[in-house]
Design an enzyme around this catalytic site. Structure first.
Site, PDB file in Angstrom:
ATOM      1  CG  HIS A 223      -1.704  -1.124   1.536  1.00 45.01           C
ATOM      2  ND1 HIS A 223      -2.910  -1.423   0.669  1.00 45.01           N
ATOM      3  CD2 HIS A 223      -1.697  -1.961   2.332  1.00 45.01           C
ATOM      4  CE1 HIS A 223      -3.446  -2.410   1.088  1.00 45.01           C
ATOM      5  NE2 HIS A 223      -2.901  -3.129   2.142  1.00 45.01           N
TER       6      HIS A 223
HETATM    7  C1  BDR Z   1      -3.055   1.046   5.155  1.00 45.73           C
HETATM    8  O1  BDR Z   1      -3.373   0.479   6.515  1.00 45.73           O
HETATM    9  C2  BDR Z   1      -2.136   0.124   7.197  1.00 45.73           C
HETATM   10  O2  BDR Z   1      -2.417  -0.999   7.960  1.00 45.73           O
HETATM   11  C3  BDR Z   1      -0.910   0.359   6.091  1.00 45.73           C
HETATM   12  O3  BDR Z   1       0.202   0.575   6.507  1.00 45.73           O
HETATM   13  C4  BDR Z   1      -1.559   1.106   5.161  1.00 45.73           C
HETATM   14  O4  BDR Z   1      -1.068   2.561   5.470  1.00 45.73           O
HETATM   15  C5  BDR Z   1      -3.791   0.132   4.345  1.00 45.73           C
HETATM   16  O5  BDR Z   1      -5.118   0.201   4.283  1.00 45.73           O
END
Ligand code: BDR
Ligand code: CA
Length: 301
Positions: A232
């Site tokens: 992500h």
């Molecule tokens: C986001 O949530 C977090 O767990 C990750 O680091 C990312 O920024 C994804 O939904």
């Protein structure tokens, strides 16, 4: 400028960012994947691991603007880094609150600054609240968060928005036009077996730390049956540095803050008239390039 809540994919994003030919003026930690104290320590130690103790690291919000914070260690572990042991940073401890520091850095910036946020937007909202005119100093605000499709914490909400939807609402109304890098694109960027093999072949201090994080992250994804582990925050970082990696669409974005059932849902209207659009929403990504650039960065340490 970087703000995040490290977090395994944040850590990969930071290690990637710090090998890119860009000037990182400050980094800040926000509550999110881990309590801010842990995220702050991780951010400092990651900067040290990258050999970048020269970058000032600030500790930010320990709770969302309105709601309570509930820590869930499942995805990133109690320490946020899946148990990776990283040497403690010896950089001088910054005592200034991240929101104050960010506002100061923006105010002093000669040229507009690119701001990357890979956690809840609490620090971003607080900094803009201190001085709303600073919005003019932001060249580009790239945010990992939200989704045009379903969420990951609830069917409606993505994690970063779910933690502090009020902060999102504030940022969307700030006059800055953020680039939203949501789950609809980050879910296109998973790490396959070949990518893991490439990462495992890096036998440096960074490689060893990365391996522990990735092993943990892979196990969590396997247990959750969520498919390939997703990068992500790396998508947001590289999309900020190289906008051509993302395809975006202008939209009017709002976020639900009232409903129990859909709190934190991003509502994306890509049919809104151009003059009402407040966000550029990523709809596609060059996934192969993101994976390649991250692995290249990790190998380069
Ligand atoms: C986001 O949530 C977090 O767990 C990750 O680091 C990312 O920024 C994804 O939904
Ligand atoms: Ca994150």
């Amino acid at each position: 400028m970087f703000d995040g809540d490290p977090g395994i994919d944040d850590a990969l994003a930071i290690l990637t960012l710090l090998r890119e030919p860009v000037d990182v003026v400050a980094m800040s930690a926000v509550v999110g994947n881990v309590p801010v104290e842990t995220g702050f320590r991780n951010l400092r130690d990651l900067a040290a691991l990258a050999g970048r103790e020269d970058i000032p690291v600030f500790r930010g919000a320990e709770r969302p603007l309105v709601r309570d914070y509930v820590f869930d260690p499942t995805v990133h572990g109690v320490d946020g880094l899946g148990g990776a042991q990283i040497a403690e940073s010896r950089a001088p401890m910054q005592r200034e609150h991240a929101a104050v520091a960010i506002a100061r850095v923006l105010a002093a910036a000669a040229d507009p600054v690119t701001w990357i946020a890979t956690g809840p937007l609490t620090n971003v909202a607080l900094a803009l609240d201190l001085d709303p005119s600073l919005a003019r100093k932001v060249r580009r605000l790239v945010v990992m968060g939200g989704s045009t499709l379903r969420g990951n914490v609830t069917p409606a909400a993505e994690f970063n928005v779910y933690v502090d939807a009020e902060a999102w609402r504030a940022v969307l109304g700030s006059g800055i036009r953020p680039i939203m890098v949501g789950l609809n694109v980050t879910h296109m960027v998973g790490m396959g077996d070949e990518d893991f093999a490439e990462a495992e072949a890096i036998h440096t201090t960074v490689g060893r730390a990365t391996r522990v994080m990735l092993d943990y992250y892979r196990r969590v994804y396997e247990e959750g049956e969520w498919g390939e582990p997703k990068l992500h925050d790396v998508v947001a970082v590289l999309g900020a540095i190289s906008p051509e990696l993302l395809e975006t669409r202008a939209a009017l974005v709002d976020v639900e803050t009232g409903s129990q059932l859909t709190y934190g849902m991003t509502v994306v209207d890509d049919h809104a008239p151009a003059e009402r659009c407040n966000c550029d929403v990523a709809v596609d990504v060059d996934a192969a390039a993101v994976r390649r650039r991250m692995l290249q960065a990790l190998r380069s340490y």
